[in-house]
Motif scaffolding. Structure first.
Motif, PDB file in Angstrom:
ATOM      1  N   SER A   1     -59.150 -22.770 -38.645  1.00  0.00           N
ATOM      2  CA  SER A   1     -57.701 -22.911 -38.680  1.00  0.00           C
ATOM      3  C   SER A   1     -57.101 -21.571 -39.038  1.00  0.00           C
ATOM      4  CB  SER A   1     -57.290 -23.961 -39.695  1.00  0.00           C
ATOM      5  OG  SER A   1     -57.635 -23.526 -40.985  1.00  0.00           O
ATOM      6  N   GLN A   2     -55.838 -21.404 -38.663  1.00  0.00           N
ATOM      7  CA  GLN A   2     -55.174 -20.136 -38.936  1.00  0.00           C
ATOM      8  C   GLN A   2     -54.752 -20.085 -40.399  1.00  0.00           C
ATOM      9  OE1 GLN A   2     -51.645 -19.533 -36.716  1.00  0.00           O
ATOM     10  NE2 GLN A   2     -51.778 -17.315 -36.821  1.00  0.00           N
ATOM     11  N   THR A   3     -55.112 -19.011 -41.085  1.00  0.00           N
ATOM     12  CA  THR A   3     -54.729 -18.889 -42.489  1.00  0.00           C
ATOM     13  C   THR A   3     -53.445 -18.077 -42.603  1.00  0.00           C
ATOM     14  OG1 THR A   3     -56.100 -16.952 -42.675  1.00  0.00           O
ATOM     15  CG2 THR A   3     -57.080 -19.024 -43.358  1.00  0.00           C
ATOM     16  N   THR A   4     -52.838 -18.087 -43.787  1.00  0.00           N
ATOM     17  CA  THR A   4     -51.612 -17.323 -43.972  1.00  0.00           C
ATOM     18  C   THR A   4     -51.937 -15.850 -44.175  1.00  0.00           C
ATOM     19  OG1 THR A   4     -51.615 -17.511 -46.352  1.00  0.00           O
ATOM     20  CG2 THR A   4     -50.572 -19.292 -45.154  1.00  0.00           C
ATOM     21  N   ILE A   5     -50.916 -15.028 -44.063  1.00  0.00           N
ATOM     22  CA  ILE A   5     -51.112 -13.578 -44.184  1.00  0.00           C
ATOM     23  C   ILE A   5     -51.399 -13.189 -45.635  1.00  0.00           C
ATOM     24  CG2 ILE A   5     -48.703 -12.918 -44.532  1.00  0.00           C
ATOM     25  CD1 ILE A   5     -49.535 -10.741 -42.231  1.00  0.00           C
ATOM     26  N   ARG A   6     -51.167 -14.110 -46.581  1.00  0.00           N
ATOM     27  CA  ARG A   6     -51.412 -13.809 -47.997  1.00  0.00           C
ATOM     28  C   ARG A   6     -52.848 -13.382 -48.252  1.00  0.00           C
ATOM     29  NH1 ARG A   6     -47.225 -15.504 -50.865  1.00  0.00           N
ATOM     30  NH2 ARG A   6     -45.824 -16.894 -49.772  1.00  0.00           N
ATOM     31  N   TYR A   7     -53.786 -14.115 -47.628  1.00  0.00           N
ATOM     32  CA  TYR A   7     -55.196 -13.777 -47.808  1.00  0.00           C
ATOM     33  C   TYR A   7     -55.464 -12.355 -47.335  1.00  0.00           C
ATOM     34  CZ  TYR A   7     -56.143 -18.757 -48.445  1.00  0.00           C
ATOM     35  OH  TYR A   7     -56.154 -20.035 -48.891  1.00  0.00           O
ATOM     36  N   TYR A   8     -54.846 -12.018 -46.196  1.00  0.00           N
ATOM     37  CA  TYR A   8     -55.049 -10.694 -45.615  1.00  0.00           C
ATOM     38  C   TYR A   8     -54.508  -9.605 -46.535  1.00  0.00           C
ATOM     39  CZ  TYR A   8     -55.649  -7.313 -41.915  1.00  0.00           C
ATOM     40  OH  TYR A   8     -56.074  -6.247 -41.183  1.00  0.00           O
TER      41      TYR A   8
ATOM     42  N   ILE B   1     -65.764  -5.274 -43.708  1.00  0.00           N
ATOM     43  CA  ILE B   1     -66.192  -6.584 -43.216  1.00  0.00           C
ATOM     44  C   ILE B   1     -65.263  -7.672 -43.742  1.00  0.00           C
ATOM     45  CG2 ILE B   1     -68.053  -8.285 -43.309  1.00  0.00           C
ATOM     46  CD1 ILE B   1     -68.718  -6.049 -41.474  1.00  0.00           C
ATOM     47  N   VAL B   2     -64.842  -7.544 -45.005  1.00  0.00           N
ATOM     48  CA  VAL B   2     -63.903  -8.519 -45.577  1.00  0.00           C
ATOM     49  C   VAL B   2     -62.604  -8.505 -44.779  1.00  0.00           C
ATOM     50  CG1 VAL B   2     -62.424  -8.950 -47.575  1.00  0.00           C
ATOM     51  CG2 VAL B   2     -64.849  -8.587 -47.897  1.00  0.00           C
ATOM     52  N   LEU B   3     -62.113  -7.289 -44.486  1.00  0.00           N
ATOM     53  CA  LEU B   3     -60.883  -7.151 -43.706  1.00  0.00           C
ATOM     54  C   LEU B   3     -61.045  -7.765 -42.318  1.00  0.00           C
ATOM     55  CD1 LEU B   3     -58.319  -5.816 -44.656  1.00  0.00           C
ATOM     56  CD2 LEU B   3     -58.919  -3.818 -43.319  1.00  0.00           C
ATOM     57  N   LEU B   4     -62.212  -7.526 -41.716  1.00  0.00           N
ATOM     58  CA  LEU B   4     -62.512  -8.044 -40.377  1.00  0.00           C
ATOM     59  C   LEU B   4     -62.522  -9.563 -40.386  1.00  0.00           C
ATOM     60  CD1 LEU B   4     -63.309  -6.080 -38.026  1.00  0.00           C
ATOM     61  CD2 LEU B   4     -65.587  -7.036 -38.227  1.00  0.00           C
ATOM     62  N   LEU B   5     -63.190 -10.149 -41.378  1.00  0.00           N
ATOM     63  CA  LEU B   5     -63.297 -11.612 -41.442  1.00  0.00           C
ATOM     64  C   LEU B   5     -61.927 -12.243 -41.716  1.00  0.00           C
ATOM     65  CD1 LEU B   5     -66.675 -12.069 -43.319  1.00  0.00           C
ATOM     66  CD2 LEU B   5     -66.172 -12.673 -40.976  1.00  0.00           C
ATOM     67  N   PHE B   6     -61.141 -11.619 -42.608  1.00  0.00           N
ATOM     68  CA  PHE B   6     -59.809 -12.153 -42.880  1.00  0.00           C
ATOM     69  C   PHE B   6     -58.926 -11.990 -41.643  1.00  0.00           C
ATOM     70  CE2 PHE B   6     -61.087 -12.176 -47.283  1.00  0.00           C
ATOM     71  CZ  PHE B   6     -60.442 -13.298 -47.753  1.00  0.00           C
ATOM     72  N   GLY B   7     -59.106 -10.892 -40.920  1.00  0.00           N
ATOM     73  CA  GLY B   7     -58.373 -10.699 -39.671  1.00  0.00           C
ATOM     74  C   GLY B   7     -58.705 -11.786 -38.670  1.00  0.00           C
ATOM     75  N   LEU B   8     -59.982 -12.160 -38.590  1.00  0.00           N
ATOM     76  CA  LEU B   8     -60.405 -13.229 -37.676  1.00  0.00           C
ATOM     77  C   LEU B   8     -59.793 -14.562 -38.092  1.00  0.00           C
ATOM     78  CD1 LEU B   8     -64.186 -12.504 -37.078  1.00  0.00           C
ATOM     79  CD2 LEU B   8     -62.281 -12.129 -35.532  1.00  0.00           C
ATOM     80  N   MET B   9     -59.729 -14.786 -39.423  1.00  0.00           N
ATOM     81  CA  MET B   9     -59.164 -16.045 -39.909  1.00  0.00           C
ATOM     82  C   MET B   9     -57.672 -16.123 -39.624  1.00  0.00           C
ATOM     83  SD  MET B   9     -61.145 -16.205 -43.503  1.00  0.00           S
ATOM     84  CE  MET B   9     -60.021 -17.299 -44.342  1.00  0.00           C
TER      85      MET B   9
ATOM     86  N   ARG C   1     -54.799 -16.814 -34.141  1.00  0.00           N
ATOM     87  CA  ARG C   1     -54.638 -18.170 -33.662  1.00  0.00           C
ATOM     88  C   ARG C   1     -55.687 -18.477 -32.600  1.00  0.00           C
ATOM     89  NH1 ARG C   1     -49.131 -18.049 -32.317  1.00  0.00           N
ATOM     90  NH2 ARG C   1     -48.470 -18.254 -34.470  1.00  0.00           N
ATOM     91  N   ALA C   2     -56.346 -17.445 -32.104  1.00  0.00           N
ATOM     92  CA  ALA C   2     -57.314 -17.621 -31.018  1.00  0.00           C
ATOM     93  C   ALA C   2     -58.480 -18.496 -31.480  1.00  0.00           C
ATOM     94  CB  ALA C   2     -57.832 -16.268 -30.565  1.00  0.00           C
ATOM     95  N   GLN C   3     -58.982 -19.279 -30.581  1.00  0.00           N
ATOM     96  CA  GLN C   3     -60.134 -20.122 -30.882  1.00  0.00           C
ATOM     97  C   GLN C   3     -61.389 -19.265 -30.850  1.00  0.00           C
ATOM     98  OE1 GLN C   3     -60.581 -23.796 -31.287  1.00  0.00           O
ATOM     99  NE2 GLN C   3     -58.609 -23.280 -32.188  1.00  0.00           N
ATOM    100  N   ILE C   4     -61.935 -19.016 -32.041  1.00  0.00           N
ATOM    101  CA  ILE C   4     -63.090 -18.134 -32.122  1.00  0.00           C
ATOM    102  C   ILE C   4     -64.348 -18.905 -31.746  1.00  0.00           C
ATOM    103  CG2 ILE C   4     -64.458 -16.723 -33.676  1.00  0.00           C
ATOM    104  CD1 ILE C   4     -61.716 -16.541 -35.306  1.00  0.00           C
ATOM    105  N   GLY C   5     -65.133 -18.315 -30.876  1.00  0.00           N
ATOM    106  CA  GLY C   5     -66.420 -18.904 -30.541  1.00  0.00           C
ATOM    107  C   GLY C   5     -66.373 -19.916 -29.413  1.00  0.00           C
TER     108      GLY C   5
END
Lengths: 122, 161
Positions: free
Chosen positions: A58-65, B65-73, B76-80
């Motif tokens: 699911s899409q998370t909020t920008i806060r985490y980022y 890697i943390v930045l990359l994973l949070f960027g993926l999260m 809105r794109a369906q990953i995988g």
């Protein structure tokens, strides 16, 4: 305890291998001796006792980022602290002042983030 | 001994790198990137570049890697679900081969037969620290301004919603 450059890392490697072996061995032993009665309910994702709904993605909020980005910036700051700590005694007060200016400039950024309420979790 | 460790680490890194680009799941690809970068860090350690190795672990394995994973999260794109493939293997292949063909002989010719002395007590972190905190004081302070600009810019963009 082996000496020298590679010796110190050999110690680290042996220690890491022992830790991986300990954890892997315990989990492997657990897997071997534990009884397995799989069921449909048991195979669902554990979500604090609540039935999971939707997909795992699911899409998370920008806060985490924002927190991830703050972490990256202060991680880069931390990288500079290591060579600073090594030469600190050698250079003395000058190095201390330099690092204080560096940290103060970055603290301004943290202050900005704080005032902009990025750090608040609503 | 070092050669053996290098072979094992290089093989693991290479395998992870291949899996990284062939993987359909972007999150798995990011985790393969962790393996590749950790392998690189171990290779840096074998070359006695301790500082570079631990910066690699701190910044790349930790932060990027943390930045990359949070960027993926965040996407809105369906990953995988679908393969994110631009189908440009025919361009990418020759480019990679040319790059390898240029860098490999240059590195080989420059470093062939060279050895690294292991007698140094404190390694190169001390030399680096002395350089930064005596010669390159202004660039060092400018780095903090650069980081500040990145921080303020990110906060501004994130709060604009």
């Amino acid at each position: 305890m082996p000496d020298g450059y590679f010796g110190s890392y050999l110690t680290l490697a042996i220690y890491s291998l022992a830790m991986i072996g300990l954890v892997g061995g315990t989990l492997g032993l657990n897997r071997l001796v534990s009884p397995k009665v799989p069921g449909k309910e048991k195979m669902t994702t554990y979500e604090s006792g609540v039935d999971p709904i939707g997909s795992g993605q699911s899409q998370t909020t920008i806060r985490y980022y924002m927190f991830a980005l703050l972490f990256v910036i202060f991680d880069v700051e931390a990288v500079f602290l290591f060579p600073w700590a090594v030469v600190f005694e050698e250079i003395g007060v000058f190095a201390f002042v330099e690092m204080m200016i560096f940290v103060a400039i970055l603290a301004l950024g943290l202050l900005y983030a704080w005032r902009k309420k990025v750090l608040d979790w609503i | 001994m070092q050669g053996l460790i290098f072979l094992v680490v290089a093989a693991t890194s290479g395998f992870a790198a291949v899996r990284l680009v062939t993987n359909k799941n972007l999150v798995h690809a990011a985790l393969y990137l962790v393996v590749t970068l950790m392998g690189m860090a171990i290779i840096f350690l074998l070359l006695t570049a301790e500082f570079v190795a631990w910066v690699q672990v701190l910044i790349y394995v930790g932060a990027v890697i943390v930045l990359l994973l949070f960027g993926l999260m965040l996407t809105r794109a369906q990953i995988g679900k679908t393969a994110l493939d631009r189908q440009q293997r025919w361009v990418a292949g020759p480019v990679a081969l040319v790059l390898f063909g240029v860098t490999a002989p240059v590195l080989w010719r420059f470093f062939d037969g060279r050895t690294i002395s292991l007698d140094r007590q404190s390694g190169n972190t001390e030399a680096l620290g002395t350089e930064i905190f005596t010669k390159f004081v202004l660039p060092f302070e400018v780095v903090s301004v650069l980081l500040l600009a990145a921080l303020v810019g990110a906060v501004f963009l994130a709060k604009k919603d």
